[in-house]
Design an enzyme around this catalytic site. Structure first.
Site, short mmCIF file in Angstrom:
data_model
loop_
_atom_site.label_atom_id
_atom_site.label_comp_id
_atom_site.label_asym_id
_atom_site.label_seq_id
_atom_site.Cartn_x
_atom_site.Cartn_y
_atom_site.Cartn_z
N CYS A 1 -2.37 7.99 4.48
CA CYS A 1 -2.27 7.67 3.06
C CYS A 1 -3.59 7.91 2.33
CB CYS A 1 -1.82 6.24 2.87
SG CYS A 1 -2.83 5.02 3.73
N GLU B 1 0.87 -1.18 0.00
CA GLU B 1 0.00 0.00 0.00
C GLU B 1 0.90 1.22 0.00
OE1 GLU B 1 -2.62 2.32 3.07
OE2 GLU B 1 -3.73 0.54 2.44
#
Length: 540
Positions: free
Chosen positions: A311, A277
């Site tokens: 994020c 990720e």
């Protein structure tokens, strides 16, 4: 600085601690020593240490052992030796350990929230969100792990005479490299499904936030996890990270796209799988029919949560021309209401950036944008009177593609507003750049929003929510498209990725093939006739 209306958010400034007193009072030297024992034992016999800086006051936190690549290799050997016995337990037995951990975490959550705040500087509510997420994941995989990992019967090559099953077996030793911005959720939330699946784990603690992971490892031991099944390694980021990839059977990495590429390349050379990720530049679309108050509140929550160091946080807000001015005013009101502060309670909405490096990056992005013609509507300044790395929640407009802030990930409490003439224009802007992690759409027309969501390049799309809804839906996968990564955490894929698919077939009549002494042509003709019959019966 160019600005027509610069608004500063409210400030909550409790009595500031004296230098060196950001450390929670209950964190004694004895406790620190007890946590440090969970650092994987040094193979080198060295006595090197590393000490991070507390964001609230720039004082040192606590020294922990600094490992070496040799230490990682030794930890992997211990993990590999311990893994078979752990895997031999039933899924239910492994899940029982995780459920005990869940209960102890809920009971002692204030401890880990203190550590997260001390090491990372976030507001307490955002520390609690990490606790909530980890507890939910622990309970989910403990309850659903056996279902996700259950054997799957399939039709065998020769019906009745043979059987076939697809089973899941552990990878072996899983490496988890987690970042500083969510040290608990990302470090522990990925380890839990790997453990439930029967793997041993090598977890690399980020140098900024090692104590959070070590506290968790100690708590997991109290819950009954065997000593060597989860190894925590510490030390310099690049060297230790490379050693982790070199010594495991699968790697789960969360971090920047640039580092993710290096991890993927290193894993590929060893032919091991990787889940990545990576970075995002997440858009939020405000359609003309949106509830503007809801949209403004959702934008502020998603943009300034964790001081923007998330994020999936929103950095680009694309607003329909017809409602742009009204939305802007609503958003500025939400922004100015944010309370900045450093406190080990719930009195603050926004905490500190994590480090001097983060402050410099955020400041540079804003300065570059302003120098090239952007307008600051709110914030835009550091707040050293609160703490060394504080930065005001910031809103800009007139941001153009030649500015670093436009498509480069800022990773701070900064958002830019963009005008869109219609849905197609909004989609064009939202899909700019190479990232594809998370996105949001605000609209009263859910059907249209759903249709638009399918055209946004993002692994998750929230409708009438900023970011939390998709992240909190732990039965569905979470991850990125394009440069934002590979693979998914959460849901079925979040645990099955830590396993290998193995096919087991059995024959009740011995080897399958032409009968002894029978002409091969006869067997071939029988096979061809079978193909025709199955085709007519519409069977596979």
């Amino acid at each position: 600085m160019t600005s027509t209306t610069v608004r500063q958010p409210e400030t909550t400034t409790p009595e500031p601690p004296a230098a060196g007193t950001a450390r929670p009072a209950w964190v004694t030297d004895r406790k620190l020593e007890s946590w440090s024992r969970w650092v994987a034992c040094p193979a080198t016999g060295g006595d090197g240490t590393m000490t991070a800086t507390a964001p609230y006051d720039a004082s040192p936190t606590a020294a922990v052992p600094a490992g070496t690549p040799a230490d990682v290799a030794a930890a992997a050997e211990l993990a590999r030796a311990a893994q078979p016995a752990w895997a031999e337990l039933s899924v239910e037995a492994r899940a029982a350990v995780v459920l005990r951990f869940h209960d102890m975490l809920v009971e002692r959550q204030d401890e880990v929230m203190d550590l997260i705040q001390w090491e990372m500087g976030k507001a307490r509510f955002h520390a609690w969100q990490e606790v909530l997420q980890v507890a939910n994941l622990a309970r989910h995989y403990a309850r659903q792990g056996a279902t996700y990992l259950a054997d799957r019967k399939v039709r065998a090559a020769v019906p009745l005479a043979t059987t076939a099953r697809e089973v899941r077996v552990p990878k072996g030793v899983v490496g988890i490299i987690s970042p500083w911005n969510y040290p608990f959720y990302l470090g522990v939330g990925d380890a839990i499904p790997a453990l439930v699946a029967g793997n041993a784990v090598i977890g690399k603690a980020d140098p900024q936030t090692p104590l959070t992971l070590l506290w968790t490892r100690a708590l997991m031991a109290e819950a009954g996890l065997p000593e060597h099944v989860w190894q925590v390694v510490t030390g310099p980021g690049a060297a230790i990270g490379e050693a982790v990839v070199d010594n495991v059977d699968f790697i789960s990495f969360t971090g920047s796209t640039a580092t993710g590429r290096l991890v993927a390349e290193r894993a590929a050379r060893r032919l091991i799988g990787a889940s990545l990720e990576l970075g995002g530049k997440n858009p939020l679309i405000v359609r003309a029919d949106a509830d503007l108050e809801q949209a403004a509140r959702g934008t502020a929550l998603a943009a300034f949560a964790n001081t923007g160091q998330m994020c999936i946080h929103i950095e680009r807000v694309v607003v329909h021309n017809d409602v742009y001015d009204a939305f802007k005013e609503a958003l500025l009101a939400q922004t100015s209401a944010q309370k900045l502060g450093r406190a080990f309670d719930f009195s603050c909405d926004v905490g500190s950036l994590a480090s001097q490096a983060q402050l410099e990056k955020v400041s540079a992005h804003v300065a570059d944008a302003v120098a090239k013609g952007a307008t600051v509507l709110a914030g835009g300044t550091a707040r050293p009177e609160i703490g060394p790395y504080f930065y005001s929640p910031t809103v800009l407009e007139n941001v153009t593609e030649d500015m670093d802030l436009c498509l480069g990930e800022t990773f701070g409490p900064v958002i830019a507003l963009y005008r869109a003439s219609d849905d197609e224009d909004a989609l064009r802007i939202a899909n700019q750049g190479s990232a594809g992690l998370s996105a949001s759409i605000f609209s009263k027309d859910l059907a249209t929003a759903d249709a638009l969501a399918r055209r946004v390049r993002a692994g998750s799309v929230n409708i009438n929510d900023g970011a939390a809804l998709a992240a909190g839906t732990i039965e569905a996968g979470m991850g990125g498209m394009a440069d934002s990564g590979l693979g998914r955490r959460h849901g079925g894929e979040g645990i099955r990725k830590y396993t290998e698919s193995q096919t087991i077939v059995a024959s009740r009549i011995g080897p399958i093939g032409p009968p002894p002494a029978s002409p091969l042509e006869k067997f071939v003709n029988m096979g061809n006739n079978q193909l025709k019959i199955l085709r007519k019966l519409r069977m596979r």
